[in-house]
Design an enzyme around this catalytic site. Structure first.
Site, PDB file in Angstrom:
ATOM      1  N   ARG A 140     -12.776 -21.579  24.132  1.00  0.00           N
ATOM      2  CA  ARG A 140     -13.250 -20.536  23.013  1.00  0.00           C
ATOM      3  C   ARG A 140     -13.579 -19.188  23.865  1.00  0.00           C
ATOM      4  O   ARG A 140     -14.511 -18.398  23.407  1.00  0.00           O
ATOM      5  CB  ARG A 140     -14.070 -21.108  22.071  1.00  0.00           C
ATOM      6  CG  ARG A 140     -14.040 -22.258  21.224  1.00  0.00           C
ATOM      7  CD  ARG A 140     -13.070 -22.100  20.201  1.00  0.00           C
ATOM      8  NE  ARG A 140     -13.301 -21.269  18.938  1.00  0.00           N
ATOM      9  CZ  ARG A 140     -13.908 -21.941  18.029  1.00  0.00           C
ATOM     10  NH1 ARG A 140     -13.954 -23.266  17.882  1.00  0.00           N
ATOM     11  NH2 ARG A 140     -14.168 -21.264  16.911  1.00  0.00           N
ATOM     12  N   ARG A 188     -16.305 -13.990  19.313  1.00  0.00           N
ATOM     13  CA  ARG A 188     -17.481 -13.117  18.953  1.00  0.00           C
ATOM     14  C   ARG A 188     -18.410 -12.890  19.853  1.00  0.00           C
ATOM     15  O   ARG A 188     -19.327 -11.855  19.512  1.00  0.00           O
ATOM     16  CB  ARG A 188     -17.856 -13.652  17.363  1.00  0.00           C
ATOM     17  CG  ARG A 188     -17.088 -13.554  16.442  1.00  0.00           C
ATOM     18  CD  ARG A 188     -17.584 -14.114  15.197  1.00  0.00           C
ATOM     19  NE  ARG A 188     -17.657 -15.793  15.567  1.00  0.00           N
ATOM     20  CZ  ARG A 188     -18.150 -16.645  14.568  1.00  0.00           C
ATOM     21  NH1 ARG A 188     -18.916 -16.345  13.372  1.00  0.00           N
ATOM     22  NH2 ARG A 188     -18.295 -17.835  14.731  1.00  0.00           N
ATOM     23  N   ARG A 212     -11.236  -7.671  15.718  1.00  0.00           N
ATOM     24  CA  ARG A 212     -11.397  -8.483  14.539  1.00  0.00           C
ATOM     25  C   ARG A 212     -11.240  -7.717  13.300  1.00  0.00           C
ATOM     26  O   ARG A 212     -10.740  -8.192  12.257  1.00  0.00           O
ATOM     27  CB  ARG A 212     -12.354  -9.639  15.181  1.00  0.00           C
ATOM     28  CG  ARG A 212     -12.868 -10.403  13.795  1.00  0.00           C
ATOM     29  CD  ARG A 212     -11.949 -11.443  13.605  1.00  0.00           C
ATOM     30  NE  ARG A 212     -12.588 -12.523  12.517  1.00  0.00           N
ATOM     31  CZ  ARG A 212     -12.516 -12.125  11.316  1.00  0.00           C
ATOM     32  NH1 ARG A 212     -11.928 -11.176  10.836  1.00  0.00           N
ATOM     33  NH2 ARG A 212     -13.097 -13.168  10.369  1.00  0.00           N
ATOM     34  N   ASP A 237      -5.739 -20.661  16.058  1.00  0.00           N
ATOM     35  CA  ASP A 237      -6.725 -21.725  15.719  1.00  0.00           C
ATOM     36  C   ASP A 237      -5.776 -22.988  15.367  1.00  0.00           C
ATOM     37  O   ASP A 237      -4.658 -23.181  15.149  1.00  0.00           O
ATOM     38  CB  ASP A 237      -7.490 -21.302  14.332  1.00  0.00           C
ATOM     39  CG  ASP A 237      -8.462 -22.041  14.042  1.00  0.00           C
ATOM     40  OD1 ASP A 237      -9.643 -21.642  14.879  1.00  0.00           O
ATOM     41  OD2 ASP A 237      -8.665 -22.830  13.157  1.00  0.00           O
ATOM     42  N   TYR A 285     -10.503 -31.232   8.342  1.00  0.00           N
ATOM     43  CA  TYR A 285     -10.537 -30.229   7.787  1.00  0.00           C
ATOM     44  C   TYR A 285      -9.722 -30.149   6.382  1.00  0.00           C
ATOM     45  O   TYR A 285     -10.185 -29.547   5.425  1.00  0.00           O
ATOM     46  CB  TYR A 285     -10.088 -29.208   8.673  1.00  0.00           C
ATOM     47  CG  TYR A 285     -10.982 -28.820   9.767  1.00  0.00           C
ATOM     48  CD1 TYR A 285     -12.326 -28.100   9.483  1.00  0.00           C
ATOM     49  CD2 TYR A 285     -11.047 -29.387  11.005  1.00  0.00           C
ATOM     50  CE1 TYR A 285     -13.236 -27.905  10.568  1.00  0.00           C
ATOM     51  CE2 TYR A 285     -11.984 -29.153  11.723  1.00  0.00           C
ATOM     52  CZ  TYR A 285     -13.101 -28.495  11.622  1.00  0.00           C
ATOM     53  OH  TYR A 285     -14.021 -28.115  12.716  1.00  0.00           O
TER      54      TYR A 285
HETATM   55  O1  1CP Z   1     -10.339 -18.408  23.271  1.00  0.00           O
HETATM   56  C1  1CP Z   1     -10.324 -18.736  21.999  1.00  0.00           C
HETATM   57  O2  1CP Z   1     -11.136 -18.455  21.355  1.00  0.00           O
HETATM   58  C2  1CP Z   1      -9.000 -19.459  21.722  1.00  0.00           C
HETATM   59  C3  1CP Z   1      -8.696 -19.506  20.184  1.00  0.00           C
HETATM   60  C4  1CP Z   1      -9.280 -20.781  19.461  1.00  0.00           C
HETATM   61  C5  1CP Z   1      -9.327 -22.001  19.947  1.00  0.00           C
HETATM   62  C6  1CP Z   1      -8.755 -22.987  20.906  1.00  0.00           C
HETATM   63  C7  1CP Z   1     -10.094 -20.577  18.336  1.00  0.00           C
HETATM   64  C8  1CP Z   1     -10.290 -19.110  17.594  1.00  0.00           C
HETATM   65  N1  1CP Z   1     -10.343 -21.701  17.739  1.00  0.00           N
HETATM   66  C9  1CP Z   1      -9.792 -22.776  18.646  1.00  0.00           C
HETATM   67  C10 1CP Z   1      -9.844 -24.189  18.487  1.00  0.00           C
HETATM   68  C11 1CP Z   1     -10.633 -24.881  17.069  1.00  0.00           C
HETATM   69  N2  1CP Z   1     -10.710 -24.066  15.962  1.00  0.00           N
HETATM   70  C12 1CP Z   1     -11.230 -26.015  17.120  1.00  0.00           C
HETATM   71  C13 1CP Z   1     -11.085 -27.024  18.381  1.00  0.00           C
HETATM   72  C14 1CP Z   1     -12.260 -26.578  19.280  1.00  0.00           C
HETATM   73  C15 1CP Z   1     -13.724 -26.565  19.095  1.00  0.00           C
HETATM   74  O3  1CP Z   1     -14.212 -27.774  18.825  1.00  0.00           O
HETATM   75  O4  1CP Z   1     -14.348 -25.774  19.215  1.00  0.00           O
HETATM   76  C16 1CP Z   1     -11.715 -26.113  15.863  1.00  0.00           C
HETATM   77  C17 1CP Z   1     -12.619 -27.151  15.405  1.00  0.00           C
HETATM   78  C18 1CP Z   1     -11.430 -25.201  15.144  1.00  0.00           C
HETATM   79  C19 1CP Z   1     -12.003 -24.736  13.741  1.00  0.00           C
HETATM   80  C20 1CP Z   1     -12.479 -23.612  13.408  1.00  0.00           C
HETATM   81  N3  1CP Z   1     -11.886 -22.382  13.349  1.00  0.00           N
HETATM   82  C21 1CP Z   1     -13.684 -23.292  13.026  1.00  0.00           C
HETATM   83  C22 1CP Z   1     -14.829 -24.470  12.808  1.00  0.00           C
HETATM   84  C23 1CP Z   1     -15.395 -24.885  13.958  1.00  0.00           C
HETATM   85  C24 1CP Z   1     -16.553 -26.085  13.361  1.00  0.00           C
HETATM   86  O5  1CP Z   1     -17.307 -26.608  14.097  1.00  0.00           O
HETATM   87  O6  1CP Z   1     -16.139 -26.739  12.501  1.00  0.00           O
HETATM   88  C25 1CP Z   1     -13.873 -21.889  13.111  1.00  0.00           C
HETATM   89  C26 1CP Z   1     -15.219 -21.317  12.629  1.00  0.00           C
HETATM   90  C27 1CP Z   1     -12.783 -21.318  13.235  1.00  0.00           C
HETATM   91  C28 1CP Z   1     -12.607 -19.920  13.310  1.00  0.00           C
HETATM   92  C29 1CP Z   1     -12.491 -19.363  14.769  1.00  0.00           C
HETATM   93  N4  1CP Z   1     -11.217 -19.722  15.540  1.00  0.00           N
HETATM   94  C30 1CP Z   1     -11.174 -18.986  16.536  1.00  0.00           C
HETATM   95  C31 1CP Z   1     -12.363 -18.046  16.592  1.00  0.00           C
HETATM   96  C32 1CP Z   1     -12.478 -16.888  17.766  1.00  0.00           C
HETATM   97  C33 1CP Z   1     -13.105 -18.206  15.384  1.00  0.00           C
HETATM   98  C34 1CP Z   1     -14.103 -17.212  14.660  1.00  0.00           C
HETATM   99  C35 1CP Z   1     -13.605 -16.689  13.590  1.00  0.00           C
HETATM  100  C36 1CP Z   1     -14.036 -15.112  13.662  1.00  0.00           C
HETATM  101  O7  1CP Z   1     -13.739 -14.522  14.541  1.00  0.00           O
HETATM  102  O8  1CP Z   1     -14.031 -14.586  12.459  1.00  0.00           O
END
Ligand code: 1CP
Length: 349
Positions: A30, A34, A43, A80, A156
């Protein structure tokens, strides 16, 4: 392949192939997101989170932001894990402060409504982002594509949101294993297509995120985490022999040994709770290890963070190893601490 000739120059790929490296490679799960002011700006321009994922200009930009700042050894495609349910036609949205929200799938008949034939078409913007990144990344930076593991994505899809116990998906799996297996199979096939398209577009490594693997008992871990992951890797390697694949079976504990052996994965990402010494003794002869600094130590920074990083390096850097976190960067992380960590790892011998 470069494996035999030793010509491979990217540190991350060298480590995953068990080759020597001049320095410990580093990237952070990640790493875009943010905690970076420039991410928040892009964003805001994009509209919704999915609009950002499907806008190749902006998705390329946010992928590159942490590379410009820190010079990580790898960029990870900005996307994502939930683009798969979205591409399958399930309603997915991301609400500020609430995380993902999906219209839950709870009945077998709903699986027939999933549009399994349009995944590649609907995710074309993601592959376009990969193509652009391939062209714009520095020559030394590896490009990682990714997907969620079927089990984690299913939690999910069935629960409709993040849940601390994954109860909805587990109960469906226990009460109606055949129906649940059908969902897992749909996701396995869609994931093979999605990762294949990413590799064809230029991803050199893929990572499979099984964030909720640790909530499964052993038998279900084998059925819903190991078996689909193995299928995905076999599917990919039939087309791309030797493709480096990293798995993140978060919370798998000692079952990580069977996970690595059965799936023949190239690298395993260790979660925060995993003992580096245990991983060295039980996993490092089987796969390259990646991890596992606590993301909250990166928030705290300072001597505590450096000492923890030193302990990890001491335990793991004598074999194939990639420095990373034990889970994703959290939004409250000070960007300066990331710079401090990268400098520290670069300076370590
Ligand atoms: O560098 C990066 O951020 C790469 C892109 C990336 C990746 C690899 C994002 C962007 N998400 C993910 C993987 C991801 N998404 C996982 C697996 C890794 C982990 O456990 O952290 C999971 C479970 C998600 C699902 C997800 N997407 C959530 C829920 C997390 C949870 O605890 O249930 C959330 C909040 C997101 C949104 C998201 N995805 C990525 C970002 C930067 C964000 C934040 C949203 C925003 O900017 O508004």
């Amino acid at each position: 392949m470069s494996h035999e000739t030793g010509a491979e120059t990217k540190r991350l790929i060298r480590a995953l192939k068990g080759m020597s490296v001049d320095q410990t490679p580093i990237w952070l799960m990640r790493q875009a997101g943010r905690y970076l002011p420039e991410y928040k700006k892009t964003r805001a321009e994009a509209g919704s989170f999915l609009d950002l994922c499907y806008n190749p200009d902006l998705a390329e930009e946010v992928t590159l932001q942490p590379i410009r700042r820190y010079g990580f050894d790898a960029a990870i495609l900005f996307s994502d894990i939930l683009v798969i349910p979205d591409a399958l036609g399930q309603t997915v949205s991301f609400r500020e402060g609430e995380g993902p929200v999906l219209d839950p799938i709870t009945r077998l008949e709903q699986l027939d409504e999933l549009d399994t034939g349009s995944v590649l078409e609907r995710l074309q913007p993601v592959y376009e982002t990969v193509r652009r990144l391939k062209a714009s990344l520095p020559a030394e930076t590896a490009l990682i594509g990714f997907a969620g593991a079927p089990w984690t994505v299913a939690t999910y899809m069935v629960g409709g949101r993040t849940s601390s116990d994954q109860a909805a998906a587990k109960l469906w799996a226990y009460r109606a294993p055949e129906a649940f297996q059908k969902l897992i199979d749909i996701l396995t096939e869609a994931t093979i297509l999605h990762l294949t398209a990413q590799v064809e577009a230029g991803a050199e490594i893929v990572q499979i995120f099984d964030t909720w693997a640790g909530s499964l008992p052993e038998a279900q871990f084998r059925t819903y985490s190991i078996a689909p992951t193995k299928k995905i890797i076999h599917g990919l390697r039939a087309k791309f022999p030797g493709l480096p694949v990293i798995g993140f079976p978060r919370g798998a504990g000692a079952l990580a040994i069977d996970y690595v052996r059965s799936t023949e994965i190239s690298g395993v990402s260790l979660d925060t709770g995993m003992s580096p010494a245990w991983a060295r003794d039980n996993l490092q002869t089987l796969a390259c290890l990646q991890g596992n600094l606590d993301p909250l130590l990166l928030v705290a920074g300072g001597a505590e963070m450096r000492e923890a990083a030193t302990r990890i390096l001491k335990a793991l850097s004598h074999g194939p190893f990639i420095f990373n976190l034990g889970h994703g960067i959290v939004p409250q992380t000070p960007p300066d601490h990331v710079a401090e960590l990268v400098e520290f790892i670069r300076a370590a011998k």
